[in-house]
Design a protein around this motif. Sequence first.
Motif, PDB file in Angstrom:
ATOM      1  N   ALA A  20      -4.831  -6.675 -11.030  1.00 40.20           N
ATOM      2  CA  ALA A  20      -4.789  -5.598 -12.037  1.00 40.20           C
ATOM      3  C   ALA A  20      -3.691  -4.591 -11.702  1.00 40.20           C
ATOM      4  N   CYS A  21      -3.575  -4.224 -10.435  1.00 38.94           N
ATOM      5  CA  CYS A  21      -2.523  -3.275 -10.034  1.00 38.94           C
ATOM      6  C   CYS A  21      -1.139  -3.873 -10.252  1.00 38.94           C
ATOM      7  N   PHE A  22      -0.980  -5.138  -9.944  1.00 42.83           N
ATOM      8  CA  PHE A  22       0.299  -5.803 -10.178  1.00 42.83           C
ATOM      9  C   PHE A  22       0.648  -5.800 -11.663  1.00 42.83           C
ATOM     10  N   LEU A  23      -0.314  -6.107 -12.519  1.00 41.35           N
ATOM     11  CA  LEU A  23      -0.054  -6.114 -13.966  1.00 41.35           C
ATOM     12  C   LEU A  23       0.313  -4.718 -14.475  1.00 41.35           C
ATOM     13  N   VAL A  24      -0.379  -3.711 -13.991  1.00 42.84           N
ATOM     14  CA  VAL A  24      -0.044  -2.334 -14.386  1.00 42.84           C
ATOM     15  C   VAL A  24       1.360  -1.982 -13.910  1.00 42.84           C
ATOM     16  N   ALA A  25       1.697  -2.368 -12.686  1.00 43.89           N
ATOM     17  CA  ALA A  25       3.039  -2.102 -12.164  1.00 43.89           C
ATOM     18  C   ALA A  25       4.104  -2.801 -13.005  1.00 43.89           C
ATOM     19  N   LEU A  26       3.834  -4.027 -13.429  1.00 45.92           N
ATOM     20  CA  LEU A  26       4.791  -4.732 -14.301  1.00 45.92           C
ATOM     21  C   LEU A  26       5.032  -3.959 -15.596  1.00 45.92           C
ATOM     22  N   VAL A  27       3.962  -3.458 -16.177  1.00 40.73           N
ATOM     23  CA  VAL A  27       4.088  -2.688 -17.422  1.00 40.73           C
ATOM     24  C   VAL A  27       4.880  -1.408 -17.174  1.00 40.73           C
ATOM     25  N   LEU A  28       4.547  -0.692 -16.114  1.00 42.96           N
ATOM     26  CA  LEU A  28       5.246   0.563 -15.818  1.00 42.96           C
ATOM     27  C   LEU A  28       6.720   0.329 -15.505  1.00 42.96           C
ATOM     28  N   MET A  29       7.010  -0.764 -14.831  1.00 41.91           N
ATOM     29  CA  MET A  29       8.400  -1.078 -14.510  1.00 41.91           C
ATOM     30  C   MET A  29       9.166  -1.535 -15.753  1.00 41.91           C
ATOM     31  N   ALA A  30       8.525  -2.334 -16.575  1.00 42.18           N
ATOM     32  CA  ALA A  30       9.192  -2.895 -17.750  1.00 42.18           C
ATOM     33  C   ALA A  30       9.415  -1.860 -18.845  1.00 42.18           C
ATOM     34  N   GLN A  35       8.665  13.734 -14.235  1.00 43.99           N
ATOM     35  CA  GLN A  35       8.182  12.735 -15.175  1.00 43.99           C
ATOM     36  C   GLN A  35       6.696  12.553 -14.902  1.00 43.99           C
ATOM     37  N   TRP A  36       5.911  13.453 -15.478  1.00 43.26           N
ATOM     38  CA  TRP A  36       4.507  13.609 -15.112  1.00 43.26           C
ATOM     39  C   TRP A  36       3.643  12.400 -15.477  1.00 43.26           C
ATOM     40  N   ARG A  37       3.890  11.804 -16.613  1.00 44.68           N
ATOM     41  CA  ARG A  37       3.078  10.637 -16.980  1.00 44.68           C
ATOM     42  C   ARG A  37       3.325   9.474 -16.033  1.00 44.68           C
ATOM     43  N   ALA A  38       4.576   9.255 -15.692  1.00 45.48           N
ATOM     44  CA  ALA A  38       4.896   8.187 -14.739  1.00 45.48           C
ATOM     45  C   ALA A  38       4.312   8.515 -13.363  1.00 45.48           C
ATOM     46  N   ALA A  39       4.415   9.777 -12.964  1.00 50.43           N
ATOM     47  CA  ALA A  39       3.863  10.190 -11.668  1.00 50.43           C
ATOM     48  C   ALA A  39       2.360   9.940 -11.637  1.00 50.43           C
ATOM     49  N   PHE A  40       1.678  10.329 -12.700  1.00 46.78           N
ATOM     50  CA  PHE A  40       0.231  10.123 -12.755  1.00 46.78           C
ATOM     51  C   PHE A  40      -0.106   8.633 -12.737  1.00 46.78           C
ATOM     52  N   ALA A  41       0.609   7.852 -13.525  1.00 48.65           N
ATOM     53  CA  ALA A  41       0.322   6.413 -13.614  1.00 48.65           C
ATOM     54  C   ALA A  41       0.520   5.735 -12.262  1.00 48.65           C
ATOM     55  N   TRP A  42       1.650   5.998 -11.588  1.00 47.97           N
ATOM     56  CA  TRP A  42       1.908   5.369 -10.298  1.00 47.97           C
ATOM     57  C   TRP A  42       0.962   5.892  -9.227  1.00 47.97           C
ATOM     58  N   THR A  59       0.834  -1.202   0.000  1.00 47.04           N
ATOM     59  CA  THR A  59       0.000   0.000   0.000  1.00 47.04           C
ATOM     60  C   THR A  59       0.869   1.252   0.000  1.00 47.04           C
ATOM     61  N   PHE A  60       1.877   1.299   0.854  1.00 44.56           N
ATOM     62  CA  PHE A  60       2.746   2.479   0.958  1.00 44.56           C
ATOM     63  C   PHE A  60       3.661   2.606  -0.256  1.00 44.56           C
ATOM     64  N   PHE A  61       4.363   1.531  -0.595  1.00 45.96           N
ATOM     65  CA  PHE A  61       5.380   1.621  -1.642  1.00 45.96           C
ATOM     66  C   PHE A  61       4.814   1.749  -3.048  1.00 45.96           C
ATOM     67  N   ALA A  62       3.525   1.493  -3.232  1.00 50.86           N
ATOM     68  CA  ALA A  62       2.924   1.742  -4.547  1.00 50.86           C
ATOM     69  C   ALA A  62       2.959   3.233  -4.883  1.00 50.86           C
ATOM     70  N   ALA A  63       2.993   4.094  -3.860  1.00 48.61           N
ATOM     71  CA  ALA A  63       3.019   5.544  -4.086  1.00 48.61           C
ATOM     72  C   ALA A  63       4.431   6.102  -4.224  1.00 48.61           C
ATOM     73  N   VAL A  64       5.440   5.379  -3.803  1.00 50.28           N
ATOM     74  CA  VAL A  64       6.813   5.898  -3.815  1.00 50.28           C
ATOM     75  C   VAL A  64       7.308   6.212  -5.230  1.00 50.28           C
ATOM     76  N   PRO A  65       7.081   5.344  -6.226  1.00 52.21           N
ATOM     77  CA  PRO A  65       7.530   5.720  -7.580  1.00 52.21           C
ATOM     78  C   PRO A  65       6.875   7.014  -8.075  1.00 52.21           C
ATOM     79  N   ALA A  66       5.640   7.267  -7.669  1.00 52.76           N
ATOM     80  CA  ALA A  66       4.970   8.515  -8.065  1.00 52.76           C
ATOM     81  C   ALA A  66       5.726   9.705  -7.497  1.00 52.76           C
ATOM     82  N   ALA A  67       6.160   9.606  -6.256  1.00 53.41           N
ATOM     83  CA  ALA A  67       6.898  10.709  -5.633  1.00 53.41           C
ATOM     84  C   ALA A  67       8.235  10.943  -6.343  1.00 53.41           C
ATOM     85  N   PHE A  68       8.950   9.863  -6.656  1.00 52.38           N
ATOM     86  CA  PHE A  68      10.214  10.017  -7.386  1.00 52.38           C
ATOM     87  C   PHE A  68       9.980  10.578  -8.783  1.00 52.38           C
TER      88      PHE A  68
END
Length: 176
Positions: free
Chosen positions: A149-159, A84-91, A69-78
């Motif tokens: 669904a969140c895990f799959l989206v995270a995989l795409v954003l990370m990859a 990197q607005w699109r990544a921030a919005f997505a995360w 729950t907490f760390f899903a928001a950390v990439p948005a902050a970075f």
Amino acid sequence: MTEPTTAYRLSTVLATLLLGLMAGFFFAFWVDVAPAMAQLDAQGYVTTQQWINKVVRNIPFGIAYFGSTFFAAVPAAFAVANRQWRAAFAWAALAIAYFTGVFWFTRNVNIPINEAMALWNPAAAPADWAQQRDVWNEANAQRTGVAVACFLVALVLMAFPSLGARITPQHAAADA
């Protein structure tokens, strides 16, 4: 486009790992444990669920449950820090979806049932025990869908870190 920072990349890996662990946990319960427990009588079901709820309160589970729950928001902050607005919005969207669809939902549906069930006498379960089981299982199925669904989206954003390319005036014009 600039290369994502090391901190951003590491945060995406950690967030994705934790989201994957929780998606797997909920999925395994949905497809294996819940159907098996549906075959139990009231005493067997209540006893088993009470033990599961006691045993699940451990440090590794706590790290994965609260950490996802907490760390899903950390990439948005970075991403915000790196403009990197699109990544921030997505995360950020992923973190909000996970928080509401898994964490908040669990807190407001599954946990109250768990807390009530902790007080039940397995030898004299309430008349509506099966209905409570079914409500809990349906809620678990719903949070499983959100978690996966969140895990799959995270995989795409990370990859594909280029999905979060820096938006500068020249990029903004090209993106329009």
